[in-house]
Motif scaffolding. Structure first.
Motif, PDB file in Angstrom:
ATOM      1  N   ARG A 267       1.122  -0.866   0.192  1.00  0.00           N
ATOM      2  CA  ARG A 267      -0.087  -0.032   0.225  1.00  0.00           C
ATOM      3  C   ARG A 267       0.514   0.972   0.342  1.00  0.00           C
ATOM      4  NH1 ARG A 267      -0.289  -2.371   4.984  1.00  0.00           N
ATOM      5  NH2 ARG A 267       0.899  -1.195   6.815  1.00  0.00           N
ATOM      6  N   GLU A 268       1.795   0.607   0.572  1.00  0.00           N
ATOM      7  CA  GLU A 268       2.914   1.964   0.423  1.00  0.00           C
ATOM      8  C   GLU A 268       3.776   2.553  -0.743  1.00  0.00           C
ATOM      9  OE1 GLU A 268       5.631   1.268   3.450  1.00  0.00           O
ATOM     10  OE2 GLU A 268       4.714   0.891   5.245  1.00  0.00           O
ATOM     11  N   LEU A 269       3.772   1.718  -1.857  1.00  0.00           N
ATOM     12  CA  LEU A 269       4.400   1.806  -3.351  1.00  0.00           C
ATOM     13  C   LEU A 269       3.622   1.770  -4.288  1.00  0.00           C
ATOM     14  CD1 LEU A 269       6.805  -1.249  -1.328  1.00  0.00           C
ATOM     15  CD2 LEU A 269       7.827   1.234  -1.916  1.00  0.00           C
ATOM     16  N   PRO A 270       4.309   2.474  -5.273  1.00  0.00           N
ATOM     17  CA  PRO A 270       3.180   2.916  -6.138  1.00  0.00           C
ATOM     18  C   PRO A 270       3.219   1.732  -7.113  1.00  0.00           C
ATOM     19  CG  PRO A 270       4.619   5.126  -5.606  1.00  0.00           C
ATOM     20  CD  PRO A 270       4.800   4.126  -4.992  1.00  0.00           C
ATOM     21  N   GLU A 271       2.675   1.370  -8.135  1.00  0.00           N
ATOM     22  CA  GLU A 271       2.665  -0.122  -8.426  1.00  0.00           C
ATOM     23  C   GLU A 271       2.998   0.204  -9.547  1.00  0.00           C
ATOM     24  OE1 GLU A 271      -1.532  -1.330  -9.959  1.00  0.00           O
ATOM     25  OE2 GLU A 271      -2.572  -1.432  -7.909  1.00  0.00           O
ATOM     26  N   HIS A 272       3.997   1.179 -10.317  1.00  0.00           N
ATOM     27  CA  HIS A 272       4.633   0.603 -11.395  1.00  0.00           C
ATOM     28  C   HIS A 272       5.772   0.708 -11.013  1.00  0.00           C
ATOM     29  CE1 HIS A 272       5.008   5.419  -9.995  1.00  0.00           C
ATOM     30  NE2 HIS A 272       5.930   5.345 -10.345  1.00  0.00           N
ATOM     31  N   TYR A 273       6.150   0.935 -10.143  1.00  0.00           N
ATOM     32  CA  TYR A 273       7.877   0.353  -9.484  1.00  0.00           C
ATOM     33  C   TYR A 273       7.738  -0.828 -10.301  1.00  0.00           C
ATOM     34  CZ  TYR A 273       8.815   5.607  -8.227  1.00  0.00           C
ATOM     35  OH  TYR A 273       8.999   6.769  -8.016  1.00  0.00           O
ATOM     36  N   ARG A 274       8.700  -1.429 -10.563  1.00  0.00           N
ATOM     37  CA  ARG A 274       9.430  -2.904 -10.364  1.00  0.00           C
ATOM     38  C   ARG A 274      10.078  -3.443  -9.600  1.00  0.00           C
ATOM     39  NH1 ARG A 274      13.438  -6.400 -15.058  1.00  0.00           N
ATOM     40  NH2 ARG A 274      12.983  -8.334 -13.771  1.00  0.00           N
ATOM     41  N   LEU A 275      11.361  -2.506  -8.979  1.00  0.00           N
ATOM     42  CA  LEU A 275      12.082  -2.937  -8.017  1.00  0.00           C
ATOM     43  C   LEU A 275      11.739  -1.773  -6.994  1.00  0.00           C
ATOM     44  CD1 LEU A 275      15.711  -3.135 -10.287  1.00  0.00           C
ATOM     45  CD2 LEU A 275      14.117  -4.888  -9.117  1.00  0.00           C
ATOM     46  N   VAL A 276      11.564  -2.764  -5.829  1.00  0.00           N
ATOM     47  CA  VAL A 276      11.116  -1.089  -4.611  1.00  0.00           C
ATOM     48  C   VAL A 276      11.891  -1.499  -3.997  1.00  0.00           C
ATOM     49  CG1 VAL A 276       8.678  -1.280  -5.839  1.00  0.00           C
ATOM     50  CG2 VAL A 276       9.500  -2.889  -3.866  1.00  0.00           C
ATOM     51  N   ALA A 277      12.067  -0.975  -2.346  1.00  0.00           N
ATOM     52  CA  ALA A 277      13.327  -1.113  -1.867  1.00  0.00           C
ATOM     53  C   ALA A 277      12.455  -0.993  -0.425  1.00  0.00           C
ATOM     54  CB  ALA A 277      14.381  -0.273  -1.474  1.00  0.00           C
ATOM     55  N   ILE A 278      12.715  -1.788   1.003  1.00  0.00           N
ATOM     56  CA  ILE A 278      12.102  -1.565   2.392  1.00  0.00           C
ATOM     57  C   ILE A 278      12.652  -1.819   3.402  1.00  0.00           C
ATOM     58  CG2 ILE A 278      10.359  -3.112   3.132  1.00  0.00           C
ATOM     59  CD1 ILE A 278       9.402  -3.730   0.568  1.00  0.00           C
ATOM     60  N   GLU A 279      12.594  -1.131   4.196  1.00  0.00           N
ATOM     61  CA  GLU A 279      13.595  -1.438   5.113  1.00  0.00           C
ATOM     62  C   GLU A 279      12.677  -1.961   6.268  1.00  0.00           C
ATOM     63  OE1 GLU A 279      14.768   1.986   9.129  1.00  0.00           O
ATOM     64  OE2 GLU A 279      13.853   2.255   7.406  1.00  0.00           O
ATOM     65  N   VAL A 280      13.976  -3.012   6.789  1.00  0.00           N
ATOM     66  CA  VAL A 280      13.427  -4.156   7.266  1.00  0.00           C
ATOM     67  C   VAL A 280      14.423  -4.103   8.477  1.00  0.00           C
ATOM     68  CG1 VAL A 280      12.940  -6.526   8.023  1.00  0.00           C
ATOM     69  CG2 VAL A 280      12.359  -5.451   5.686  1.00  0.00           C
ATOM     70  N   ASP A 281      13.876  -4.753  10.632  1.00  0.00           N
ATOM     71  CA  ASP A 281      14.503  -4.115  11.198  1.00  0.00           C
ATOM     72  C   ASP A 281      14.860  -5.814  11.418  1.00  0.00           C
ATOM     73  OD1 ASP A 281      14.533  -5.579  14.409  1.00  0.00           O
ATOM     74  OD2 ASP A 281      14.138  -3.194  14.409  1.00  0.00           O
ATOM     75  N   GLY A 282      16.823  -5.738  12.062  1.00  0.00           N
ATOM     76  CA  GLY A 282      17.104  -7.282  11.718  1.00  0.00           C
ATOM     77  C   GLY A 282      16.562  -8.340  12.630  1.00  0.00           C
ATOM     78  N   ARG A 283      15.324  -8.010  13.660  1.00  0.00           N
ATOM     79  CA  ARG A 283      14.518  -8.673  14.865  1.00  0.00           C
ATOM     80  C   ARG A 283      13.146  -9.887  13.968  1.00  0.00           C
ATOM     81  NH1 ARG A 283      14.589  -4.986  19.236  1.00  0.00           N
ATOM     82  NH2 ARG A 283      14.098  -3.449  17.320  1.00  0.00           N
ATOM     83  N   SER A 284      13.231  -8.965  12.424  1.00  0.00           N
ATOM     84  CA  SER A 284      11.577  -9.477  12.065  1.00  0.00           C
ATOM     85  C   SER A 284      12.336 -10.499  11.259  1.00  0.00           C
ATOM     86  CB  SER A 284      11.432  -8.112  11.206  1.00  0.00           C
ATOM     87  OG  SER A 284      10.428  -8.814  10.655  1.00  0.00           O
TER      88      SER A 284
END
Length: 275
Positions: free
Chosen positions: A39-56
């Motif tokens: 829901r945070e990322l527009p659909e037209h992007y093929r490559l997306v970057a997501i920040e993830v906590d190391g305890r997840s």
């Protein structure tokens, strides 16, 4: 860093850091991570970057990419990765690039925060071949507060995503920079293999300098690695000035993404600058 929802359980899963996911485990975690942040990322992007906590549990997607790339390049298998990074798992954050067309990860950048274990790059730089004392590094770069330092523990990009101006490394560096602004980080340290470091400095203009003037040497399977330092407030103006150089002109679209943030809405951070 601010407290975050670390998603420490997915269903009945009990999380532990892993570098050797099966194909089905990798696919399941990647699809779930995309679904959570879609829901945070527009659909037209093929490559997306997501920040993830190391305890997840999702952070194991990043660890898997690290192991695949480092095993192929330097011979670092899952056991060695576990041994090298085990003390730093709980203070790691992963910026994970994902290809939405294939639902597979394409690259990862890990940062490590200061803790009772210290920072991996500084700990390793204190040993052969660098032999750099921590106090010397702090004095040389006028570092007074270790909580203002991030250690780039890894940058690992799968082969299909390394070339051209759309290389995911640019997206990962941009994501890290934006997150560093959120968390008031002033200093970056790392130990980087010679080849990617030359690309980062010569073409992208990322202003890394030798950590306390330390010369390069062999490190974790790399024949020539550099202990490096970067002052975060210099990153943007130095990269912007680099756009007008001959090498900068060769990668002008990549520099637009890095400096101007032309694709920042392809990045999902835990918090946004100014938020």
């Amino acid at each position: 860093m601010p407290a975050r929802d670390t998603d420490t359980a997915i269903g009945a899963e009990v999380f532990s850091p892993r570098y050797d996911l099966s194909d089905s485990e990798l696919e399941e975690l990647t699809v779930r991570l995309l679904a959570e942040r879609a829901r945070e990322l527009p659909e037209h992007y093929r490559l997306v970057a997501i920040e993830v906590d190391g305890r997840s549990p999702f952070s194991n997607v990043g660890r898997h990419v690290e192991r695949v790339v480092f095993e192929a390049t330097f011979g670092n298998d899952a056991a060695e990765m576990t041994d090298e990074y085990g003390a730093y798992e709980e203070t790691s954050t992963f910026f994970i690039s994902i290809d939405r067309e294939t639902h597979t990860p394409s690259g990862v950048l890990r940062i490590i925060e200061d803790s009772q274990h210290g920072l991996k790059s500084l700990n390793d730089a204190a040993r052969e071949p660098f032999n750099l004392e921590l106090d010397e590094a702090f004095r040389f770069h006028a570092i007074t507060d270790p909580t203002e330092i991030w250690d780039i523990g890894t940058v690992a990009v799968l082969p299909d995503y390394r070339r051209g101006e759309a290389a995911v490394s640019v997206q990962l560096y941009r994501a890290m920079y934006l997150s560093a602004l959120v968390h008031s980080i002033k200093h970056i340290v790392s130990i980087v293999d010679d080849r990617p470091l030359r690309k980062m400095r010569d073409f992208l203009g990322i202003p890394f300098v030798p950590l306390a003037d330390t010369p390069p040497g062999p490190y974790l399977g790399s024949k020539k690695s550099h202990a490096v330092y970067g002052y975060v407030p210099h990153f943007l103006p130095k990269a912007r000035a680099h756009r007008d150089t001959m090498r900068g002109l060769l990668v002008r679209n990549a520099l637009q993404r890095l400096v101007d943030g032309t694709e920042d809405d392809s990045i999902s951070l835990d918090a946004r600058p100014g938020a």
